[in-house]
Enzyme design. Structure first.
Site, PDB file in Angstrom:
ATOM      1  N   HIS A 264      -8.278   0.006   6.260  1.00  0.00           N
ATOM      2  CA  HIS A 264      -7.572   0.440   5.049  1.00  0.00           C
ATOM      3  C   HIS A 264      -6.336  -0.442   4.801  1.00  0.00           C
ATOM      4  CE1 HIS A 264      -6.249   3.625   2.149  1.00  0.00           C
ATOM      5  NE2 HIS A 264      -5.072   3.107   2.439  1.00  0.00           N
ATOM      6  N   GLU A 265      -5.486  -0.555   5.805  1.00  0.00           N
ATOM      7  CA  GLU A 265      -4.264  -1.355   5.628  1.00  0.00           C
ATOM      8  C   GLU A 265      -4.605  -2.831   5.441  1.00  0.00           C
ATOM      9  OE1 GLU A 265      -1.704   0.235   4.915  1.00  0.00           O
ATOM     10  OE2 GLU A 265      -2.369   2.203   5.642  1.00  0.00           O
ATOM     11  N   HIS A 268      -5.116  -3.468   1.788  1.00  0.00           N
ATOM     12  CA  HIS A 268      -3.830  -3.650   1.092  1.00  0.00           C
ATOM     13  C   HIS A 268      -3.281  -5.057   1.359  1.00  0.00           C
ATOM     14  CE1 HIS A 268      -3.193   0.379  -0.439  1.00  0.00           C
ATOM     15  NE2 HIS A 268      -3.286   0.947   0.734  1.00  0.00           N
ATOM     16  N   GLU A 294      -4.632   0.768  -4.143  1.00  0.00           N
ATOM     17  CA  GLU A 294      -5.483   1.680  -3.384  1.00  0.00           C
ATOM     18  C   GLU A 294      -6.964   1.315  -3.553  1.00  0.00           C
ATOM     19  OE1 GLU A 294      -3.565   3.396  -1.495  1.00  0.00           O
ATOM     20  OE2 GLU A 294      -5.103   4.552  -0.467  1.00  0.00           O
TER      21      GLU A 294
HETATM   22 ZN    ZN Z   1      -3.434   3.065   1.028  1.00  0.00          ZN
END
Ligand code: ZN
Length: 505
Positions: A264-265, A268, A294
């Protein structure tokens, strides 16, 4: 004009230096700082942030922006120069409309509120934070009213994180999505849940990190311009385009925690690392909205990282690292486990299907509170009732109900949740567009290759930073406006393969 433009860029670079330094202090505080540093660190971070704000809102910047209006008129809309002037002007107007004394008052209030929340949540004591939350709602309305002329009182607050979106747009999108999503979620949760015991054995931390960072690098995360460290609440942070860091956490008794927070990170971080170097040090050198940001964490974490094709390639490697724990667990069982859908109380633990229902509840409540149609004292009950309607379960207590998320206790009420669901929708829309252009992407993922997908995302999204608003970027990248269709199609195909969707199929 050229000289004035250069002077503006120099001043903006200094603002960026100060806020990046504040960001570095915050990163250190969340990773390595000994507890004794806390009091001084809070002061140091506040000083740097205040200096950055003062420098940015100084009259000099406003004068330069005014003087550069004729210069901007001769530039192409999508040039770096015109975009810089357009975005800086927008942010300058926003920053100068809210008086700094008001901001200071709000900051004092929200740090007090946060402090009380950290004690009230474990004590399950909503009454203790209620007066703080009532004050926060007053401040939130006051903040919105510095931007008169809005359609809905939540608009100015939504625009601070998802510029270009209004409450009515988001409400309409969410209502359409909800109509499709509720029957799918109901059909799945009426069946026995998947067995995820295979993820809950003992997995030594060091190997978990080695594996997840190996995947992150294969996605395209550049460790010459990034690094990973441990923290309690994972986040991505950037000090320059050459230094984009992620933080993650791990649990020895849960394999999916470290793995999926890292992916997830990483999503980003890929966005920020993909921004063109020419935009460095300007307000353009960051993701354009919380929804688009997101969309990238969700795309890499879920659409790629929880797909069967991905695990066809990576599961044998994972089994090789954890032979005692996984050698007798077939790929199918593992795939079902990492995509388990269930009725759950906590948003951050929720699966791909039910997650958006958690977000919609919060978004609708934010609008109702700001409109004056939901009072703070009614909130715990309203939460329980809505939860029962949407999920078929009632939270045991406020701790796992209205007290669970930090957002309202640490910031203003309004605009803090819609980005998560917009991200899920957009992640699927961008992925579908990339796939239409490059049909080989799924077979590349099965071979552990992500170059074509990463390059498409860099060219169509990442490189632009904040040059375009989210609606402009979506239109440019996909040829159409935001649409829930690709996301619904994605959920139907994926979860139709895992569960019997019945009439919702
Ligand atoms: Zn996030």
């Amino acid at each position: 004009m050229e000289a004035k433009f250069q002077e503006l860029k120099t001043r903006l670079m200094e603002v960026d230096d100060l806020s990046s330094a504040a960001g570095l202090l915050y990163w250190d505080q969340s990773t390595y700082m000994p507890p004794g540093g806390a009091a001084a660190r809070a002061r140091q971070t506040a000083t740097l942030s205040r200096l950055a704000h003062e420098k940015f809102t100084a009259l000099g910047i406003g004068k330069l922006l005014d003087a550069l209006v004729p210069y901007e008129e001769n530039l192409a809309y999508d040039s770096d120069e015109a975009s810089l002037l357009r975005v800086t002007r927008r942010e300058y107007e926003r920053a100068t409309k809210i008086p700094s004394e008001f901001m200071a008052e709000v900051t004092n209030h929200t740090s007090a509120s946060y402090q009380v929340w950290t004690e009230a949540r474990p004590a399950n004591d909503f009454e203790r934070v209620r007066p703080y939350l009532e004050k926060t709602l007053d401040y939130s309305r006051e903040a919105a009213n510095f931007f008169p002329g809005y359609e809905h009182i939540a608009d100015p607050l939504i625009e601070s994180s998802d510029y270009g979106m209004k409450a009515t747009d988001v409400s309409r999108i969410f209502a359409d999505l909800r109509e499709e999503l509720v029957p799918i979620a109901r059909a799945i949760t009426e069946q026995p849940p998947a067995d995820d015991a295979c993820l809950r054995k003992n997995f030594p931390e060091a190997q978990q990190f080695e594996f997840s960072m190996d995947v992150a690098q294969r996605f395209g995360y550049d460790l010459q311009r990034g690094r990973r460290d441990q923290t309690h609440h994972p986040f991505m942070t950037k000090f320059s385009l050459g230094d984009v860091r992620i933080t993650t956490r791990s649990r020895e008794d849960n394999l999916s925690d470290a793995l999926f927070t890292t992916l997830h990170e990483t999503g980003h971080a890929l966005y920020e690392q993909g921004i063109r170097m020419e935009l460095e040090g300007t307000p353009l050198a960051g993701g354009t909205s919380s929804g688009v940001h997101e969309s990238q964490s969700r795309l890499w974490e879920n659409i790629v990282g929880r797909s069967r094709g991905f695990w066809q390639c990576f599961y044998p490697k994972l089994q090789g690292i954890f032979p005692a724990q996984l050698s007798d667990v077939p790929l199918d069982e593992f795939y079902r486990a990492i995509n388990k859908v269930e009725r759950s109380l906590i948003r951050t633990d929720a699966d791909e299907v039910t997650y958006n229902l958690h977000v919609m509840l919060r978004f609708d409540f934010e609008l109702a509170m700001l409109e004056g149609n939901l009072e703070i004292r009614e909130l715990p009950n309203a939460w329980r009732e809505r939860f029962e309607t949407d999920f078929g379960i009632v939270p045991r207590d406020d701790k796992d109900g209205v007290l669970q998320d930090v957002h309202w206790y640490f910031g203003l009420i309004g605009g803090s949740f819609q980005g998560y669901t917009l991200g899920n929708i957009l992640g699927a829309q961008f992925f579908a567009t990339a796939l239409a252009a490059h049909p080989a992407i799924p077979s590349e993922i099965e071979r552990g290759e992500f170059g074509t997908l990463h390059t498409w995302l860099k060219e169509n999204l990442y490189q632009h930073g904040s040059k375009y608003t989210a609606p402009e970027l979506i239109e440019r990248a996909t040829g159409t406006s935001l649409s829930i269709e690709p996301y619904i199609a994605y959920l139907r195909t994926k979860y139709g393969g895992l569960y019997d969707l019945g009439k919702a199929a």
